[in-house]
Design a protein around this motif. Structure first.
Motif, PDB file in Angstrom:
ATOM      1  N   ASP A  33     161.511 100.464  33.889  1.00 36.70           N
ATOM      2  CA  ASP A  33     162.362  99.937  32.816  1.00 36.70           C
ATOM      3  C   ASP A  33     161.719  98.677  32.238  1.00 36.70           C
ATOM      4  OD1 ASP A  33     164.327 101.808  32.926  1.00 36.70           O
ATOM      5  OD2 ASP A  33     165.815 100.543  33.948  1.00 36.70           O
ATOM      6  N   HIS A  34     161.772  98.558  30.933  1.00 39.55           N
ATOM      7  CA  HIS A  34     161.392  97.292  30.297  1.00 39.55           C
ATOM      8  C   HIS A  34     162.690  96.558  29.979  1.00 39.55           C
ATOM      9  CE1 HIS A  34     157.034  98.111  29.106  1.00 39.55           C
ATOM     10  NE2 HIS A  34     157.433  99.141  29.834  1.00 39.55           N
ATOM     11  N   LEU A  35     162.830  95.333  30.466  1.00 38.67           N
ATOM     12  CA  LEU A  35     164.051  94.578  30.218  1.00 38.67           C
ATOM     13  C   LEU A  35     163.768  93.460  29.230  1.00 38.67           C
ATOM     14  CD1 LEU A  35     165.278  94.085  33.911  1.00 38.67           C
ATOM     15  CD2 LEU A  35     165.587  96.073  32.426  1.00 38.67           C
ATOM     16  N   LEU A  36     164.680  93.285  28.303  1.00 42.03           N
ATOM     17  CA  LEU A  36     164.590  92.161  27.379  1.00 42.03           C
ATOM     18  C   LEU A  36     165.526  91.079  27.898  1.00 42.03           C
ATOM     19  CD1 LEU A  36     162.779  92.514  24.988  1.00 42.03           C
ATOM     20  CD2 LEU A  36     164.791  92.804  23.550  1.00 42.03           C
ATOM     21  N   LEU A  37     164.952  89.939  28.291  1.00 40.97           N
ATOM     22  CA  LEU A  37     165.752  88.883  28.909  1.00 40.97           C
ATOM     23  C   LEU A  37     165.942  87.725  27.957  1.00 40.97           C
ATOM     24  CD1 LEU A  37     163.918  88.579  32.338  1.00 40.97           C
ATOM     25  CD2 LEU A  37     165.843  90.067  31.745  1.00 40.97           C
ATOM     26  N   VAL A  38     167.146  87.159  27.996  1.00 43.17           N
ATOM     27  CA  VAL A  38     167.381  85.893  27.296  1.00 43.17           C
ATOM     28  C   VAL A  38     167.699  84.868  28.375  1.00 43.17           C
ATOM     29  CG1 VAL A  38     168.745  84.704  25.550  1.00 43.17           C
ATOM     30  CG2 VAL A  38     168.290  87.157  25.318  1.00 43.17           C
ATOM     31  N   THR A  39     166.871  83.849  28.478  1.00 40.31           N
ATOM     32  CA  THR A  39     167.049  82.865  29.555  1.00 40.31           C
ATOM     33  C   THR A  39     166.906  81.455  29.014  1.00 40.31           C
ATOM     34  OG1 THR A  39     164.688  83.002  30.020  1.00 40.31           O
ATOM     35  CG2 THR A  39     166.128  84.370  31.380  1.00 40.31           C
ATOM     36  N   ARG A  40     167.283  80.492  29.868  1.00 40.40           N
ATOM     37  CA  ARG A  40     167.045  79.081  29.558  1.00 40.40           C
ATOM     38  C   ARG A  40     165.981  78.576  30.537  1.00 40.40           C
ATOM     39  NH1 ARG A  40     171.025  75.914  27.169  1.00 40.40           N
ATOM     40  NH2 ARG A  40     170.560  74.359  28.745  1.00 40.40           N
ATOM     41  N   PRO A  41     165.314  77.474  30.187  1.00 40.95           N
ATOM     42  CA  PRO A  41     164.226  77.020  31.052  1.00 40.95           C
ATOM     43  C   PRO A  41     164.683  76.784  32.502  1.00 40.95           C
ATOM     44  CG  PRO A  41     164.280  75.742  29.021  1.00 40.95           C
ATOM     45  CD  PRO A  41     165.469  76.642  28.988  1.00 40.95           C
ATOM     46  N   ASP A  42     165.937  76.315  32.678  1.00 46.34           N
ATOM     47  CA  ASP A  42     166.369  75.987  34.037  1.00 46.34           C
ATOM     48  C   ASP A  42     166.659  77.233  34.886  1.00 46.34           C
ATOM     49  OD1 ASP A  42     168.424  76.125  32.008  1.00 46.34           O
ATOM     50  OD2 ASP A  42     169.870  75.710  33.604  1.00 46.34           O
ATOM     51  N   ASN A  43     166.888  78.390  34.245  1.00 45.02           N
ATOM     52  CA  ASN A  43     167.166  79.560  35.083  1.00 45.02           C
ATOM     53  C   ASN A  43     166.124  80.682  34.946  1.00 45.02           C
ATOM     54  OD1 ASN A  43     167.789  81.001  32.735  1.00 45.02           O
ATOM     55  ND2 ASN A  43     169.945  80.464  32.841  1.00 45.02           N
ATOM     56  N   HIS A  44     165.120  80.457  34.134  1.00 45.76           N
ATOM     57  CA  HIS A  44     164.118  81.487  33.849  1.00 45.76           C
ATOM     58  C   HIS A  44     163.451  82.007  35.129  1.00 45.76           C
ATOM     59  CE1 HIS A  44     161.176  83.599  31.354  1.00 45.76           C
ATOM     60  NE2 HIS A  44     160.237  83.121  32.145  1.00 45.76           N
ATOM     61  N   GLY A  45     162.978  81.087  35.935  1.00 44.39           N
ATOM     62  CA  GLY A  45     162.274  81.467  37.172  1.00 44.39           C
ATOM     63  C   GLY A  45     163.184  82.208  38.141  1.00 44.39           C
ATOM     64  N   ILE A  46     164.441  81.756  38.226  1.00 43.07           N
ATOM     65  CA  ILE A  46     165.396  82.398  39.140  1.00 43.07           C
ATOM     66  C   ILE A  46     165.646  83.837  38.706  1.00 43.07           C
ATOM     67  CG2 ILE A  46     167.744  82.245  40.086  1.00 43.07           C
ATOM     68  CD1 ILE A  46     167.630  79.204  39.201  1.00 43.07           C
ATOM     69  N   VAL A  47     165.835  84.024  37.403  1.00 39.91           N
ATOM     70  CA  VAL A  47     166.100  85.369  36.882  1.00 39.91           C
ATOM     71  C   VAL A  47     164.921  86.294  37.183  1.00 39.91           C
ATOM     72  CG1 VAL A  47     166.453  86.726  34.761  1.00 39.91           C
ATOM     73  CG2 VAL A  47     167.660  84.542  35.078  1.00 39.91           C
ATOM     74  N   LEU A  48     163.723  85.788  36.940  1.00 40.91           N
ATOM     75  CA  LEU A  48     162.540  86.618  37.186  1.00 40.91           C
ATOM     76  C   LEU A  48     162.439  87.011  38.657  1.00 40.91           C
ATOM     77  CD1 LEU A  48     159.681  85.117  34.994  1.00 40.91           C
ATOM     78  CD2 LEU A  48     161.141  87.071  34.529  1.00 40.91           C
TER      79      LEU A  48
END
Lengths: 142, 221
Positions: free
Chosen positions: B198-213
């Motif tokens: 699956d290719h996921l399109l993510l919308v994140t903020r700098p403070d949670n980007h790493g956690i989401v990944l």
């Protein structure tokens, strides 16, 4: 002189060098492309255009030669298939209005004429001149 | 179905052999006379010796009856001309060309070749899939870097594979905005189950980007 044209000549063998030098002497802007540096270096002093040492079948190289601005491209290497490929890239991708290719094998000629390439076939031209000469001399004798 | 293969290397030989094994009527054109004789014996197929970019040779090989022509010669320009002659002069419906310069994949398509394949590009793709490189593509940064749009690919052992979106403990202010799967796109809901590739399109903020990944992709992220 009439309007100065921007002409790209691909292949700096005897034919390419001759055509490029003549066009340059006539006052046209000429860029000549060849893989071999020594061939480009052998161009006569009468040639005042640009020289590019590279493979003209690569799209990037025609880009570097500003093919999108060219009025004419002449593909004159000693390889039919290289000439036909370069001519088509010039026509289809760079929309050069007038592209010409030297093609030795007469069997390849018609189909590429149909695709909008002006094909110059030295084999056919020579054959026609020979036949013409024979016909003339035999009529003279008659 | 009749297939014509133009080439003189091992790949051409194995390809022809494969086609014969699959029940195709395969014909080969090779430039090398000695190899031609050998191959004709080994393959029990028609092998024509000559230049596959010459219309007379193509005709002799029976190109007119072929459903597909495959050109595997060492120069891109020869493969282009072989395919074009087959298509334009002899009406072959599908042509396949090997290209060495990856840029020619697109150029050849524009010049009428059905499929152009770059080994270099294919290898890069396979290698990248192996090492997970480019599994994360930064698409855009918005609002002075306060918002990032990223495309990630769920490869191999990514922990999110098989999970429902609602069960992933994604932090606040983060969104899986779209799932691209088999060339289709889904706007996911809580019950959407994520799958391999699956290719996921993510919308994140700098403070949670790493956690989401790391939640989605695990240690590789």
């Amino acid at each position: 002189m009439t309007v100065a044209l921007y002409v790209i000549v691909v292949g700096c063998g005897r034919l390419g060098a001759l055509v490029a030098t003549r066009l340059s002497q006539e006052g046209h802007s000429v860029v000549i492309i060849d893989l071999t540096e020594t061939k480009l270096a052998k161009l006569s002093a009468d040639f005042s255009g640009y020289r590019i040492q590279n493979d003209a079948t690569e799209v990037e190289v025609l880009q570097q030669a500003k093919a999108e601005r060219a009025d004419i491209l002449i593909a004159a290497t000693n390889n039919d298939n290289v000439n036909l490929m370069v001519a088509q890239i010039a026509k289809v991708i760079f929309h050069v209005p007038h592209v010409m290719a030297r093609v030795f094998n007469p069997a390849r000629e018609a189909i590429y004429q149909e695709l909008g390439i002006q094909v110059i076939c030295p084999t056919k031209l020579s054959a026609e001149r020979f036949l013409q000469a024979i016909h003339t001399s035999t009529t003279d004798q008659a | 179905m009749k297939v014509l293969i133009i080439g003189s290397d091992k790949t051409s030989y194995y390809l022809t052999r494969r086609f014969i094994a699959k029940g195709y009527h395969a014909v080969m054109i090779t430039r090398d006379a000695q190899q031609g004789r050998q191959l004709a014996r080994k393959l029990q197929a028609l092998v024509v010796v000559g230049d596959g970019t010459d219309p007379l040779v193509l005709d002799e090989a029976g190109v007119r009856q072929c459903a597909i022509v495959v050109a595997l010669l060492p120069h891109d320009h020869d493969n282009l001309i072989a395919c074009q002659l087959a298509k334009e002069m002899f009406g072959v419906p599908r042509t396949v060309a090997l290209v060495h310069d990856p840029e020619n994949e697109e150029v050849f398509r524009q010049l009428g070749v059905s499929v152009a394949v770059s080994v270099a590009r294919l290898l890069v793709q396979v290698i990248e899939e192996q090492i997970g490189y480019e599994a994360i593509i930064n698409l855009a940064e918005l609002a002075q870097g306060q918002l990032a749009i990223t495309e990630v690919v769920l490869l191999g052992d990514a922990p999110a594979i098989g999970q429902h979106l609602r069960d992933l403990a994604l932090p606040d202010n983060a969104l899986v905005a779209a799932v691209i799967r088999d060339d289709g796109a889904i706007i996911p809901r809580g019950e959407t189950q994520l799958q391999l590739n699956d290719h996921l399109l993510l919308v994140t903020r700098p403070d949670n980007h790493g956690i989401v990944l790391s939640i989605l992709m695990g240690a590789t992220a």
